[in-house]
Design a protein around this motif. Sequence first.
Motif, PDB file in Angstrom:
ATOM      1  N   GLN A   4       0.861  -1.181   0.000  1.00 43.23           N
ATOM      2  CA  GLN A   4       0.000   0.000   0.000  1.00 43.23           C
ATOM      3  C   GLN A   4       0.893   1.225   0.000  1.00 43.23           C
ATOM      4  O   GLN A   4       1.759   1.375   0.878  1.00 43.23           O
ATOM      5  N   VAL A   5       0.675   2.109  -0.979  1.00 42.76           N
ATOM      6  CA  VAL A   5       1.569   3.246  -1.196  1.00 42.76           C
ATOM      7  C   VAL A   5       0.766   4.548  -1.130  1.00 42.76           C
ATOM      8  O   VAL A   5      -0.294   4.666  -1.755  1.00 42.76           O
ATOM      9  N   ALA A   6       1.273   5.497  -0.345  1.00 47.28           N
ATOM     10  CA  ALA A   6       0.696   6.852  -0.298  1.00 47.28           C
ATOM     11  C   ALA A   6       1.411   7.700  -1.335  1.00 47.28           C
ATOM     12  O   ALA A   6       2.647   7.795  -1.329  1.00 47.28           O
ATOM     13  N   LEU A   7       0.632   8.321  -2.225  1.00 49.88           N
ATOM     14  CA  LEU A   7       1.194   9.110  -3.325  1.00 49.88           C
ATOM     15  C   LEU A   7       0.802  10.576  -3.183  1.00 49.88           C
ATOM     16  O   LEU A   7      -0.266  10.895  -2.642  1.00 49.88           O
ATOM     17  N   PRO A   8       1.646  11.498  -3.669  1.00 51.54           N
ATOM     18  CA  PRO A   8       1.357  12.942  -3.566  1.00 51.54           C
ATOM     19  C   PRO A   8       0.320  13.386  -4.583  1.00 51.54           C
ATOM     20  O   PRO A   8       0.607  14.152  -5.508  1.00 51.54           O
ATOM     21  N   VAL A   9      -0.902  12.916  -4.404  1.00 50.83           N
ATOM     22  CA  VAL A   9      -2.015  13.285  -5.277  1.00 50.83           C
ATOM     23  C   VAL A   9      -3.191  13.694  -4.393  1.00 50.83           C
ATOM     24  O   VAL A   9      -3.343  13.182  -3.285  1.00 50.83           O
ATOM     25  N   PRO A  10      -4.044  14.614  -4.864  1.00 48.04           N
ATOM     26  CA  PRO A  10      -5.131  15.128  -4.014  1.00 48.04           C
ATOM     27  C   PRO A  10      -6.319  14.174  -3.940  1.00 48.04           C
ATOM     28  O   PRO A  10      -7.465  14.550  -4.193  1.00 48.04           O
ATOM     29  N   LEU A  11      -6.047  12.913  -3.600  1.00 44.09           N
ATOM     30  CA  LEU A  11      -7.091  11.894  -3.481  1.00 44.09           C
ATOM     31  C   LEU A  11      -7.033  11.288  -2.082  1.00 44.09           C
ATOM     32  O   LEU A  11      -5.946  10.986  -1.582  1.00 44.09           O
ATOM     33  N   TYR A  12      -8.212  11.101  -1.491  1.00 42.08           N
ATOM     34  CA  TYR A  12      -8.278  10.607  -0.120  1.00 42.08           C
ATOM     35  C   TYR A  12      -8.235   9.076  -0.096  1.00 42.08           C
ATOM     36  O   TYR A  12      -9.151   8.410   0.366  1.00 42.08           O
ATOM     37  N   ARG A  13      -7.157   8.529  -0.603  1.00 45.76           N
ATOM     38  CA  ARG A  13      -7.000   7.079  -0.625  1.00 45.76           C
ATOM     39  C   ARG A  13      -5.534   6.739  -0.849  1.00 45.76           C
ATOM     40  O   ARG A  13      -4.719   7.610  -1.193  1.00 45.76           O
ATOM     41  N   VAL A  14      -5.196   5.471  -0.616  1.00 48.17           N
ATOM     42  CA  VAL A  14      -3.868   4.962  -0.930  1.00 48.17           C
ATOM     43  C   VAL A  14      -4.017   3.953  -2.066  1.00 48.17           C
ATOM     44  O   VAL A  14      -5.131   3.573  -2.442  1.00 48.17           O
ATOM     45  N   PHE A  15      -2.884   3.498  -2.612  1.00 48.90           N
ATOM     46  CA  PHE A  15      -2.914   2.694  -3.832  1.00 48.90           C
ATOM     47  C   PHE A  15      -2.112   1.411  -3.623  1.00 48.90           C
ATOM     48  O   PHE A  15      -1.061   1.412  -2.965  1.00 48.90           O
ATOM     49  N   ASP A  16      -2.648   0.315  -4.195  1.00 47.75           N
ATOM     50  CA  ASP A  16      -2.026  -0.999  -4.041  1.00 47.75           C
ATOM     51  C   ASP A  16      -1.153  -1.317  -5.256  1.00 47.75           C
ATOM     52  O   ASP A  16      -1.543  -1.047  -6.409  1.00 47.75           O
ATOM     53  N   TYR A  17       0.004  -1.936  -5.001  1.00 41.23           N
ATOM     54  CA  TYR A  17       0.939  -2.330  -6.059  1.00 41.23           C
ATOM     55  C   TYR A  17       1.539  -3.688  -5.728  1.00 41.23           C
ATOM     56  O   TYR A  17       1.686  -4.051  -4.551  1.00 41.23           O
ATOM     57  N   HIS A  18       1.903  -4.406  -6.789  1.00 41.22           N
ATOM     58  CA  HIS A  18       2.682  -5.633  -6.612  1.00 41.22           C
ATOM     59  C   HIS A  18       4.135  -5.265  -6.327  1.00 41.22           C
ATOM     60  O   HIS A  18       4.649  -4.293  -6.899  1.00 41.22           O
ATOM     61  N   TYR A  92      -7.069  16.118   5.300  1.00 42.33           N
ATOM     62  CA  TYR A  92      -6.215  16.346   4.132  1.00 42.33           C
ATOM     63  C   TYR A  92      -5.728  14.983   3.638  1.00 42.33           C
ATOM     64  O   TYR A  92      -5.488  14.066   4.439  1.00 42.33           O
ATOM     65  N   PRO A  93      -5.554  14.797   2.315  1.00 41.49           N
ATOM     66  CA  PRO A  93      -5.128  13.490   1.803  1.00 41.49           C
ATOM     67  C   PRO A  93      -3.798  13.042   2.404  1.00 41.49           C
ATOM     68  O   PRO A  93      -2.849  13.831   2.503  1.00 41.49           O
ATOM     69  N   LEU A  94      -3.722  11.762   2.787  1.00 38.14           N
ATOM     70  CA  LEU A  94      -2.530  11.241   3.447  1.00 38.14           C
ATOM     71  C   LEU A  94      -1.290  11.401   2.572  1.00 38.14           C
ATOM     72  O   LEU A  94      -0.215  11.776   3.070  1.00 38.14           O
ATOM     73  N   GLY A  95      -1.413  11.115   1.279  1.00 39.65           N
ATOM     74  CA  GLY A  95      -0.252  11.236   0.397  1.00 39.65           C
ATOM     75  C   GLY A  95       0.271  12.655   0.326  1.00 39.65           C
ATOM     76  O   GLY A  95       1.489  12.881   0.322  1.00 39.65           O
ATOM     77  N   ASP A  96      -0.639  13.626   0.289  1.00 38.68           N
ATOM     78  CA  ASP A  96      -0.213  15.025   0.272  1.00 38.68           C
ATOM     79  C   ASP A  96       0.370  15.445   1.615  1.00 38.68           C
ATOM     80  O   ASP A  96       1.269  16.289   1.672  1.00 38.68           O
ATOM     81  N   VAL A  97      -0.143  14.903   2.711  1.00 38.24           N
ATOM     82  CA  VAL A  97       0.430  15.187   4.035  1.00 38.24           C
ATOM     83  C   VAL A  97       1.885  14.737   4.081  1.00 38.24           C
ATOM     84  O   VAL A  97       2.775  15.480   4.507  1.00 38.24           O
ATOM     85  N   ILE A  98       2.136  13.522   3.631  1.00 41.20           N
ATOM     86  CA  ILE A  98       3.515  13.002   3.649  1.00 41.20           C
ATOM     87  C   ILE A  98       4.399  13.831   2.725  1.00 41.20           C
ATOM     88  O   ILE A  98       5.567  14.095   3.046  1.00 41.20           O
ATOM     89  N   ALA A  99       3.860  14.287   1.602  1.00 40.29           N
ATOM     90  CA  ALA A  99       4.649  15.128   0.692  1.00 40.29           C
ATOM     91  C   ALA A  99       5.053  16.430   1.376  1.00 40.29           C
ATOM     92  O   ALA A  99       6.173  16.921   1.180  1.00 40.29           O
ATOM     93  N   VAL A 100       4.157  17.017   2.179  1.00 42.50           N
ATOM     94  CA  VAL A 100       4.493  18.238   2.915  1.00 42.50           C
ATOM     95  C   VAL A 100       5.587  17.965   3.939  1.00 42.50           C
ATOM     96  O   VAL A 100       6.441  18.824   4.204  1.00 42.50           O
TER      97      VAL A 100
END
Length: 766
Positions: A4-18, A92-100
């Motif tokens: 599960q990866v948090a990305l710097p995008v303005p979406l309130y979700r995380v994304f799954d990858y292999h 605030y979106p988690l990915g954007d929080v981590i980017a800050v």
Amino acid sequence: MLLQVALPVPLYRVFDYHPLADKAILPAVGSRVEVPFGRQTLIGIVIAHIAEANSDVPSNKLKPIIRQLDDEPILNSQMLNLAYWLARYYHYPLGDVIAVMLPSLVRQGKPLDLLITHWRILPHVADGDFRANAIKQKQQFDMLKLHGERGASEEVLLLEGMQRSFLKTLEEKGLIERYIEPKAAPKAVSLAKMPLDLNAEQAQAVDAIIAVHKAEEYTGFLLNGITGSGKTEVYLQAMQAVLEAGKQVLILVPEIGLTPQTRARFASRFAAQIVLLHSGMSNTYRMQGWQDCRTGHAQIIIGTRSAVLYPFANLGLIVVDEAHDVSYKQQDSLRYHAADVALYRGFQESIPVVLGTATPTLEHLKLIDDGKLTECQLRTRPGNAELATMQLIDARLQSTHQQAQDDGARFDTGLTDVLIGAIKQTLEAGDQVLIFLNRRGYAPVLLCDACGWQADCPRCDAHLTVHYNNSSQQHSSQNSASHSSAYNSNYLKCHHCDWQAYIPTSCPDCASQNLDARGMGTTRLSENLHAIFANPQTSKELYPIIQIDRDTTRRKDSWENIYQRINEGRPAILVGTQMVAKGHHFPNVTLVCLPNADRGFLSADFRSPEHTAQLMIQVAGRAGRGDKAGRVLIQTLQPENELLLKLVKDGYLSFARQLLAERKIMGLPPYSHAALIRCEGKTLAATTQALKDAIANLPAGHKLAVLGPIDAPMSKKNSRYHVQLLLLAKERHQLHRVLSIWWQPVLAMPSVKYLKLTLDIDPVGW
């Protein structure tokens, strides 16, 4: 397993990858990975490992990561927990929080090495290898020579005043060389200078902070000390115990201009690795500082608000200096308040947090009343030095001083004769004067005397400020009709969107040349004072006029040069904006003048009286910090103003307690909790309709007070319209419960498309 990866995008979700198929070990939680995202690639942070069965997306539709960037996590579990808390509290979106939370080079995927550039003199080089006229090169060479055969790091040399351009020049001449060396572990912190003697109040505060540190517990302290009461000495002696225990100390300051001064103060006391962190640093330096904090190489960290989001190896104490300052509130992207985040981090790390101020916010006073902060009061100055006396000058009873120009014409200085006389008396006594005017530029508006035309910004609901460039700052005319040619080399500027234009020689509406720069900024005030106190035709002694604002401190090292001039101690007049009010120590200033004390008490913003009083007390605190007594003269057109009289007669705390009682009656913060929704778009109708739709979507029985939609204080800014909506709740949990189910659907409404919607939790003004 999936990542599960948090990305710097303005979406309130995380994304799954292999994960990568050829890797036996999954990338660690908290490490960076590069992943495909649509047609682009992004750098994200792994926040969890999950089973394929727990993913919302079918396994055959998931993509593998492109590469793993870190072998070890760069964000530990505490930092990830901080990111989750920030995302929940500020919605605030988690990915954007981590980017800050990450420096730009870390977000870009740059490697995190601890190699640092060092410089040393080549063995064959002698002192005689310089031409006679290469004086500055020889001076820089001699500075490096003091560090011996091994030389010194570039970071240390630059802090000592060396210039990178000279280092490169000396390298090109074959006199010095650079080499790369890993950073060594820092030595144990030691005292470079003995502590000062504490009075009883200071000693009690230090003992309380150290006791909490030794117990390894969290306590938030409000160090409520009058200006000049020795708060910094309390910080220093509390820090000593923390540093000697091998832990790190974070000191937050509200302004970049305070960081060099603060560093010098702490460096004179401790032999330690001190790191500065603020937006004025290069990206490379900020990444190195971030890495030094994370690995423990940094022992004392001095930074502005973003430093509170950095990772630390072994944090032991957080100090928030000038904790009342609104600069600690981030006004875009993640709208966090650094003082609030500092308290949460102290709770998270089980360490003491000290909020130091002479003018506590009403929120902090309420926390004391609720038992959530421990107050330590410092009511006396060291050596029993007296606070500066405050006196009101009724500007209605006397006209402002008229000064003659070289051509015999007279102009209005904006200062009463009483103020002018006090300034003259102070300068003749060999002391310095500080005049506070919180408006930079020459004049706030350009007006046509014939038809009433005003120079307005074409992109904002604001007047254009009149600016004079350096070549014409000696021009001291107040009448633009008779000196219109001087305007051709100057400009008009909007301080909100930075739009600029030449000053016209005639009115665009009626062609009249009777254009008048109305009002007064720091540049105009400096010129007026120059005509009185620095003109050989009007003054026997010529006193320097030192202007301190964003215009005069824009260049690198400009603030340090100004500070050095001031501390030479010669009689001078300092003219400054709020930059001079924040924690500066000017021992030779004995008179502070506030020629325009009324503006802040007349604002529509309910917080304005509080912020105005804080600023006035902070400015007043610059007087009498040395051996001599100080005084403060406040020029006003409303001497009967109840709030102003309360502040002058009874002091800030009594004033603040009265405001607090009024807030309680009115149900305003801190007795309620606010969320401000701002909508920004190309048309006023669209932005207003979007907020009306948002109100319609509020859950039934929400128990919130809904105010709006109404125009923002500046309804048009940078060619876009701004409308706002205020939500108030008696209890914090009521507000956040509604926001948690309402905010994300609001962002998905059709009427919000092509508009910018932002949410500000605990706004500092509306």
